[in-house]
Write a protein that holds these residues in place. Structure first.
Motif, PDB file in Angstrom:
ATOM      1  N   LEU A 548       0.829  -1.208   0.000  1.00  0.00           N
ATOM      2  CA  LEU A 548       0.000   0.000   0.000  1.00  0.00           C
ATOM      3  C   LEU A 548       0.863   1.258   0.000  1.00  0.00           C
ATOM      4  O   LEU A 548       0.620   2.200  -0.771  1.00  0.00           O
ATOM      5  N   TYR A 549       1.903   1.269   0.840  1.00  0.00           N
ATOM      6  CA  TYR A 549       2.781   2.438   0.897  1.00  0.00           C
ATOM      7  C   TYR A 549       3.599   2.582  -0.383  1.00  0.00           C
ATOM      8  O   TYR A 549       3.881   3.702  -0.819  1.00  0.00           O
ATOM      9  N   HIS A 555       6.202   4.855  -5.027  1.00  0.00           N
ATOM     10  CA  HIS A 555       6.226   4.879  -6.490  1.00  0.00           C
ATOM     11  C   HIS A 555       5.866   6.250  -7.066  1.00  0.00           C
ATOM     12  O   HIS A 555       6.534   6.718  -8.003  1.00  0.00           O
ATOM     13  N   PRO A 556       4.828   6.949  -6.548  1.00  0.00           N
ATOM     14  CA  PRO A 556       4.565   8.299  -7.081  1.00  0.00           C
ATOM     15  C   PRO A 556       5.738   9.258  -6.903  1.00  0.00           C
ATOM     16  O   PRO A 556       6.057  10.034  -7.816  1.00  0.00           O
ATOM     17  N   PHE A 557       6.409   9.214  -5.763  1.00  0.00           N
ATOM     18  CA  PHE A 557       7.533  10.117  -5.554  1.00  0.00           C
ATOM     19  C   PHE A 557       8.714   9.751  -6.442  1.00  0.00           C
ATOM     20  O   PHE A 557       9.411  10.626  -6.968  1.00  0.00           O
ATOM     21  N   ARG A 562      11.793  11.062 -11.234  1.00  0.00           N
ATOM     22  CA  ARG A 562      12.350  10.687 -12.535  1.00  0.00           C
ATOM     23  C   ARG A 562      11.901  11.664 -13.620  1.00  0.00           C
ATOM     24  O   ARG A 562      12.689  12.057 -14.491  1.00  0.00           O
ATOM     25  N   LEU A 563      10.624  12.056 -13.585  1.00  0.00           N
ATOM     26  CA  LEU A 563      10.132  13.005 -14.578  1.00  0.00           C
ATOM     27  C   LEU A 563      10.712  14.395 -14.382  1.00  0.00           C
ATOM     28  O   LEU A 563      10.795  15.187 -15.326  1.00  0.00           O
ATOM     29  N   ASN A 564      11.096  14.701 -13.179  1.00  0.00           N
ATOM     30  CA  ASN A 564      11.547  16.049 -12.838  1.00  0.00           C
ATOM     31  C   ASN A 564      13.065  16.178 -12.852  1.00  0.00           C
ATOM     32  O   ASN A 564      13.611  17.139 -12.329  1.00  0.00           O
ATOM     33  N   GLN A 565      13.730  15.201 -13.466  1.00  0.00           N
ATOM     34  CA  GLN A 565      15.198  15.231 -13.472  1.00  0.00           C
ATOM     35  C   GLN A 565      15.747  16.424 -14.245  1.00  0.00           C
ATOM     36  O   GLN A 565      16.813  16.936 -13.927  1.00  0.00           O
TER      37      GLN A 565
END
Length: 616
Positions: A548-549, A555-557, A562-565
């Protein structure tokens, strides 16, 4: 003289830890054990002397104070390093030093051939010292030092065998999850310091009892509860505790019995007027305790690793303590804390003796038939299992759990029913473990024998697990209330006892659980664990809180990172770095070391300066 003993009790293991760390592993095992276990034993001896004097001649104010130094004094706020011995810290002092010494003695037999034994004992003694600082502190800021101390020591000890990446991952998980609670606790302390201008515990409790609105008591109580929940491994921050079994077994015994997981219970009990002034916080403590004790008991029913069974058992028993705290049965919570320290340390140490002799296997289905091969360990484990299950009259766990059930009944009958269901499940899972491990067909041939340094602590704790509850009994059995009488100046009179049928119910339900365990896992040929359905797999995985965590938080963080690299901030910083590197290369070319080039640059600069100066 008594005031001098307080800092000395802390100083002994603290100095021993420093000496062991400075030895850099060059000290032989025996002197290492003498320094490590001897320092905690000396603290236990001084604690016994101090307790004897305290009980024989109580201090005039009901507490003994020792101020070491003033830490900081600024406008509107001051704090100091000071120790206080009152009835609550007296009980905790005896548990931490007494049980801690037995665990240290046991650890020598368990770890004597480990090359890192000096580092191990250094961390263990530092662990005890940090817990004592937490217990004795009369100021919340110095309590926070001990709080963080036990956190860092748990990280070092869980990951002690750091060559195994799984152990390192378990230590990191424990550190991160408990840091969440520590951050909440720190915010609560900052709020209290801002509102009250002090973190002195007696001053805060006086304000909480008379003017709770001045402290923003509701917000502060929930922030402090966040710290207690993480440190004591309660839902929803309980996921670190089963993985903490990666550490050596003496570490598990120390964490689960005498130190870290009891810190949250102690914090709430120490600040009980603050929590009592916030009914919503008390309700939250109760619900957290009830949910944790039932979920953890359900997980323990299907575990196959002997240490994970005991780990989930610890979560469940701490849940009982939270339930008692939330119900206002303060004495019952502390009583169960004491008896739990006895039988849980005993169970972990008996499990460690088994693991050593069956070639470090921990799967209970790879054991079996060990009662004849190791009768002493069997008797010790039986005593601990009986106390954990709360078998009537014969065990310490019966008396403390019965006191919690009485408190839950007065708070709400539904809470009593949930706690009774937990007691039923407790008897089932611990005797399931005992029947599979010690009876039936032997699947692993044990070797060696349990040494004296391991056997003596087992014998002492077995006696305490059976007789330690005689300090507090229901009136229907014997009107003995020694612990309640000791703690009544802090917590007031204990809750009245309920009808006699409550005592009968609390006595018969654990026996029924043992009977169910016998019917399901009685001695027979059983070579492997039975197949599991979906619910059993879910319970075995700790109800999938980790998954759940992972889905909701981790995973979202990770994806966001990764997208914000290569966002605008990264591009600006990369461009700045590239400009600086290019400028450095250009200046480097100018510093060639050739005099004729330097002369050329000087001549060119002179010509440029003359041309600029000649302009009208």
């Amino acid at each position: 003289m008594d005031a001098l003993l307080l800092p000395l009790i802390v100083a002994c293991p603290l100095l021993a830890a420093g000496l062991l760390f400075m030895s850099a592993g060059r000290m032989p095992p025996l002197p290492t054990c003498v320094i490590g276990a001897g320092s905690v034993g000396l603290s236990a001896l001084m604690a016994a002397m101090l307790a004897t004097g305290f009980l024989r001649t109580p201090p005039p104010a009901g507490a003994l104070h020792a101020t070491l130094w003033s830490w900081m004094q600024v406008e509107g706020f001051n704090t100091r390093i000071a120790f206080t011995l009152d009835p609550l810290s007296l009980v905790m002092m005896l548990v931490v030093t007494g049980v801690g010494f037995l665990i240290q003695l046991y650890a020598y037999g368990y770890m004597h051939d480990d090359p890192g034994i000096a580092r191990f004992f250094g961390c263990m003694t530092l662990f005890v010292a940090a817990m004592l600082v937490l217990v004795f502190s009369s100021d919340l800021l110095s309590l926070y030092i001990g709080w963080e101390g036990v956190g860092i020591c748990s990280y070092l000890l869980i990951g002690f065998w750091h060559t195994d990446t799984a152990n390192v991952a378990a230590a990191r998980k424990a550190f991160i999850v408990t840091r969440i609670g520590d951050a909440a606790l720190l915010c609560g302390l900052l709020l209290l310091a801002t509102r009250a201008g002090t973190l002195d515990i007696p001053a805060l409790l006086h304000i909480a009892a008379t003017r709770p609105a001045d402290l923003s008591a509701e917000t502060a109580a929930f922030l402090l509860l966040g710290g207690a929940v993480a440190k004591s491994a309660q839902v929803p921050l309980q996921t670190w505790l089963p993985d903490a079994m990666a550490g050596p077994t003496p570490v598990s015994a120390l964490i689960h019995a005498a130190t870290m997981v009891t810190a949250g219970v102690y914090l709430i009990a120490r600040l009980h007027p603050l929590f009592a002034s916030v009914p919503a916080a008390m309700t939250a403590v109760t619900i957290i305790g009830l949910v944790t004790l039932l979920l953890a008991a359900g997980s323990a029913l299907v575990q196959t690793d002997i240490k994970r069974i005991l780990a989930y058992s610890t979560m469940s028993q701490i849940g009982y303590m939270f339930l008692a705290l939330g119900a206002g049965a303060w004495q019952a919570a502390i009583f169960h804390l004491v008896t739990h320290a006895f039988f849980k340390a005993l169970l972990f140490m008996a499990a460690g003796a088994i693991i050593l002799r069956v070639h470090h296997r921990q799967d209970i289905y790879q054991m079996g038939g060990l009662a004849r091969a190791m009768p002493g360990v069997f008797v010790a484990f039986l005593a601990g299992a009986a106390a954990l299950a709360g078998l009537p009259l014969l065990t310490a766990g019966f008396y403390s759990k019965e006191m919690i059930l009485q408190g839950a009944w007065h708070a709400a009958p539904l809470l009593w029913a949930g706690a009774l269901l937990g007691a039923f499940a407790t008897a089932i899972y611990i005797f399931r473990c005992l029947f599979i491990v010690f009876f039936g067909t032997r699947h692993t041939e044990p070797h060696g024998r349990t040494g004296a340094t391991m056997a003596m602590p087992l014998a002492c704790l077995a006696v305490l697990a059976l007789t330690g509850g005689w300090m507090e009994m229901p009136d229907a059995i014997a009107p003995v209330h020694l612990l309640s009488h000791l703690l009544s100046p802090l917590f007031g009179a204990p809750m009245p006892e309920g009808p006699t049928w409550l005592l009968w119910a609390g006595s018969l339900v654990p026996l029924a659980g043992v009977g169910v365990a016998w019917l399901l896992w009685r001695p027979r040929i059983q070579t492997r664990a039975p197949p599991e359905d979906a619910l059993a797999r879910l319970a075995r995985a700790g109800w999938d809180f980790d998954t759940l965590y992972d889905v909701l938080i981790i995973h979202p963080f990770v994806t966001l990172g990764r997208l914000n690299q290569t966002d605008i901030c990264d591009r600006l910083s990369n461009a700045t770095a590239a400009t600086a590197r290019a400028g450095g290369r250009m200046l480097g070319r100018m510093q060639s070391g050739q005099v004729r080039r330097y002369a050329g640059w000087i001549a060119a600069g002179t010509v440029v300066a003359l041309c600029l100066g000649a302009r009208p």
